[in-house]
Design a protein around this motif. Structure first.
Motif, PDB file in Angstrom:
ATOM      1  N   HIS A  36       0.816  -1.209   0.000  1.00  0.00           N
ATOM      2  CA  HIS A  36       0.000   0.000   0.000  1.00  0.00           C
ATOM      3  C   HIS A  36       0.850   1.260   0.000  1.00  0.00           C
ATOM      4  CE1 HIS A  36      -3.981  -1.916   1.682  1.00  0.00           C
ATOM      5  NE2 HIS A  36      -3.665  -2.330   0.472  1.00  0.00           N
ATOM      6  N   ARG A  37       1.938   1.229   0.738  1.00  0.00           N
ATOM      7  CA  ARG A  37       2.816   2.402   0.778  1.00  0.00           C
ATOM      8  C   ARG A  37       3.427   2.673  -0.600  1.00  0.00           C
ATOM      9  NH1 ARG A  37       4.738   5.095   5.028  1.00  0.00           N
ATOM     10  NH2 ARG A  37       3.948   3.478   6.433  1.00  0.00           N
ATOM     11  N   ARG A  38       3.848   1.607  -1.290  1.00  0.00           N
ATOM     12  CA  ARG A  38       4.394   1.772  -2.629  1.00  0.00           C
ATOM     13  C   ARG A  38       3.321   2.283  -3.593  1.00  0.00           C
ATOM     14  NH1 ARG A  38       8.851  -0.300  -5.136  1.00  0.00           N
ATOM     15  NH2 ARG A  38       9.745   0.083  -3.093  1.00  0.00           N
ATOM     16  N   LEU A  39       2.113   1.731  -3.468  1.00  0.00           N
ATOM     17  CA  LEU A  39       1.017   2.151  -4.326  1.00  0.00           C
ATOM     18  C   LEU A  39       0.662   3.612  -4.059  1.00  0.00           C
ATOM     19  CD1 LEU A  39      -0.576   0.639  -6.484  1.00  0.00           C
ATOM     20  CD2 LEU A  39      -2.343   0.168  -4.776  1.00  0.00           C
ATOM     21  N   ARG A  40       0.665   3.994  -2.793  1.00  0.00           N
ATOM     22  CA  ARG A  40       0.388   5.394  -2.458  1.00  0.00           C
ATOM     23  C   ARG A  40       1.426   6.322  -3.078  1.00  0.00           C
ATOM     24  NH1 ARG A  40       0.784   7.743   3.658  1.00  0.00           N
ATOM     25  NH2 ARG A  40       2.932   7.059   3.299  1.00  0.00           N
ATOM     26  N   ARG A  59      -1.185  10.841 -11.710  1.00  0.00           N
ATOM     27  CA  ARG A  59      -2.571  11.237 -11.447  1.00  0.00           C
ATOM     28  C   ARG A  59      -3.250  11.813 -12.691  1.00  0.00           C
ATOM     29  NH1 ARG A  59      -3.979  11.211  -6.200  1.00  0.00           N
ATOM     30  NH2 ARG A  59      -5.545  12.828  -6.377  1.00  0.00           N
ATOM     31  N   ARG A  60      -2.448  12.303 -13.626  1.00  0.00           N
ATOM     32  CA  ARG A  60      -3.019  12.829 -14.871  1.00  0.00           C
ATOM     33  C   ARG A  60      -2.990  11.808 -16.003  1.00  0.00           C
ATOM     34  NH1 ARG A  60      -0.926  18.890 -15.940  1.00  0.00           N
ATOM     35  NH2 ARG A  60      -2.691  18.763 -17.386  1.00  0.00           N
ATOM     36  N   ILE A  61      -1.958  10.987 -16.028  1.00  0.00           N
ATOM     37  CA  ILE A  61      -1.809  10.041 -17.136  1.00  0.00           C
ATOM     38  C   ILE A  61      -2.709   8.818 -16.967  1.00  0.00           C
ATOM     39  CG2 ILE A  61      -0.196   8.420 -18.215  1.00  0.00           C
ATOM     40  CD1 ILE A  61       1.998  10.536 -17.783  1.00  0.00           C
ATOM     41  N   TRP A  75      -9.359   3.285  -4.994  1.00  0.00           N
ATOM     42  CA  TRP A  75     -10.638   3.984  -4.861  1.00  0.00           C
ATOM     43  C   TRP A  75     -10.445   5.329  -4.159  1.00  0.00           C
ATOM     44  CZ3 TRP A  75     -15.403   3.633  -6.802  1.00  0.00           C
ATOM     45  CH2 TRP A  75     -16.408   4.416  -6.195  1.00  0.00           C
ATOM     46  N   ARG A  76      -9.716   5.312  -3.055  1.00  0.00           N
ATOM     47  CA  ARG A  76      -9.552   6.544  -2.277  1.00  0.00           C
ATOM     48  C   ARG A  76      -8.745   7.593  -3.039  1.00  0.00           C
ATOM     49  NH1 ARG A  76      -9.567   7.842   3.527  1.00  0.00           N
ATOM     50  NH2 ARG A  76      -8.518   9.850   3.748  1.00  0.00           N
ATOM     51  N   ARG A  93     -10.081  10.915  -5.159  1.00  0.00           N
ATOM     52  CA  ARG A  93      -9.021  11.937  -5.187  1.00  0.00           C
ATOM     53  C   ARG A  93      -8.725  12.502  -3.799  1.00  0.00           C
ATOM     54  NH1 ARG A  93      -6.801  11.596 -10.207  1.00  0.00           N
ATOM     55  NH2 ARG A  93      -6.201  13.793 -10.222  1.00  0.00           N
ATOM     56  N   ARG A  94      -8.750  11.643  -2.786  1.00  0.00           N
ATOM     57  CA  ARG A  94      -8.434  12.072  -1.428  1.00  0.00           C
ATOM     58  C   ARG A  94      -7.029  11.639  -1.036  1.00  0.00           C
ATOM     59  NH1 ARG A  94     -12.681   9.386   2.201  1.00  0.00           N
ATOM     60  NH2 ARG A  94     -12.677   7.851   0.518  1.00  0.00           N
ATOM     61  N   SER A  95      -6.442  12.356  -0.100  1.00  0.00           N
ATOM     62  CA  SER A  95      -5.106  12.009   0.386  1.00  0.00           C
ATOM     63  C   SER A  95      -5.208  10.811   1.331  1.00  0.00           C
ATOM     64  CB  SER A  95      -4.476  13.194   1.113  1.00  0.00           C
ATOM     65  OG  SER A  95      -5.247  13.529   2.257  1.00  0.00           O
ATOM     66  N   LEU A  96      -4.043  10.226   1.630  1.00  0.00           N
ATOM     67  CA  LEU A  96      -4.008   9.056   2.507  1.00  0.00           C
ATOM     68  C   LEU A  96      -2.827   9.189   3.462  1.00  0.00           C
ATOM     69  CD1 LEU A  96      -5.243   6.314   3.200  1.00  0.00           C
ATOM     70  CD2 LEU A  96      -3.819   5.291   1.422  1.00  0.00           C
TER      71      LEU A  96
END
Length: 206
Positions: A98-102, A111-113, A174-175, A180-183
């Motif tokens: 999850h950390r790598r994915l974040r 986030r744009r591509i 999803w998040r 488009r929320r921070s984590l």
């Protein structure tokens, strides 16, 4: 007098014959920057080359066209972003995944591509194939999390691996990409705990 062939020195290639690793990396960066600004359908190889400080021929010496260029660039970066080492437990591995994915989803170019790739997939079979290869690269890496947990005895060998692999990235995607929320870190830990619990519950399902 004509020289014998054996007397002639082999000359190292120079100029256009040499494909600089540094230039290839610069072309990758330029491709992603242009893609983020203009979208794939409007992406110009001339602008990509200029941004990398090269001529358009530098691209065509490496790739026959825009799709092949994008394919190699995306898959090269995906491989670099995918790998991480064994953390010793299922939950620790899920947290690292999850950390790598974040980290990937926080990148402004990603986030744009990424949404543009999905839009192109709906229109292009070639882009669909590229997207599927990238997804499989990440899924293969995620599969190591599950297989290590099975080897440790944390999960049964009869686990439905395909569903478990669906669980791993979905909440983070999803998040961060859909809503488009921070984590933050504290919530990242909760997501890891919840995902681990879901996979273990799947393992015990009838």
């Amino acid at each position: 007098m004509e020289r014998k062939r054996s007397d002639q020195k082999t000359r190292a290639p120079s100029g256009a014959a040499v494909q600089s690793v540094e230039l290839t990396e610069a072309l990758y960066r330029a491709l992603f920057a242009e893609w983020a600004e203009h979208g794939f359908s409007a992406l110009s190889l001339e602008r990509v080359a200029a941004r990398a400080g090269a001529g358009k021929a530098a691209i065509y010496r490496r790739w026959p066209g825009k799709l092949q260029f994008a394919d190699e660039a995306i898959n090269t970066i995906a491989l670099r972003m995918a790998a991480f080492e064994d953390k010793g437990s299922l939950e620790a591995d899920v947290r690292a995944f999850h950390r790598r994915l974040r980290s990937v989803f926080r990148h402004p170019l990603v986030r744009r591509i990424l949404p543009d790739i999905y839009a192109e997939v709906a229109r292009s079979e070639a882009m669909e194939a590229i997207s599927e290869r990238v997804a499989q690269t990440r899924r293969d890496e995620a599969a190591k999390v599950i297989e290590r947990a099975i080897a440790r005895g944390e999960l049964p060998g009869a686990l439905d691996r395909e569903i478990a692999l669906d669980f791993l990235p979905c909440s983070i995607y999803w998040r961060m990409m859909v809503t488009r929320r921070s984590l933050p870190d504290a919530q990242l830990d909760l997501y890891a705990q919840g995902t681990t619990a879901a996979i273990k519950a799947l393992a015990s399902a009838p």
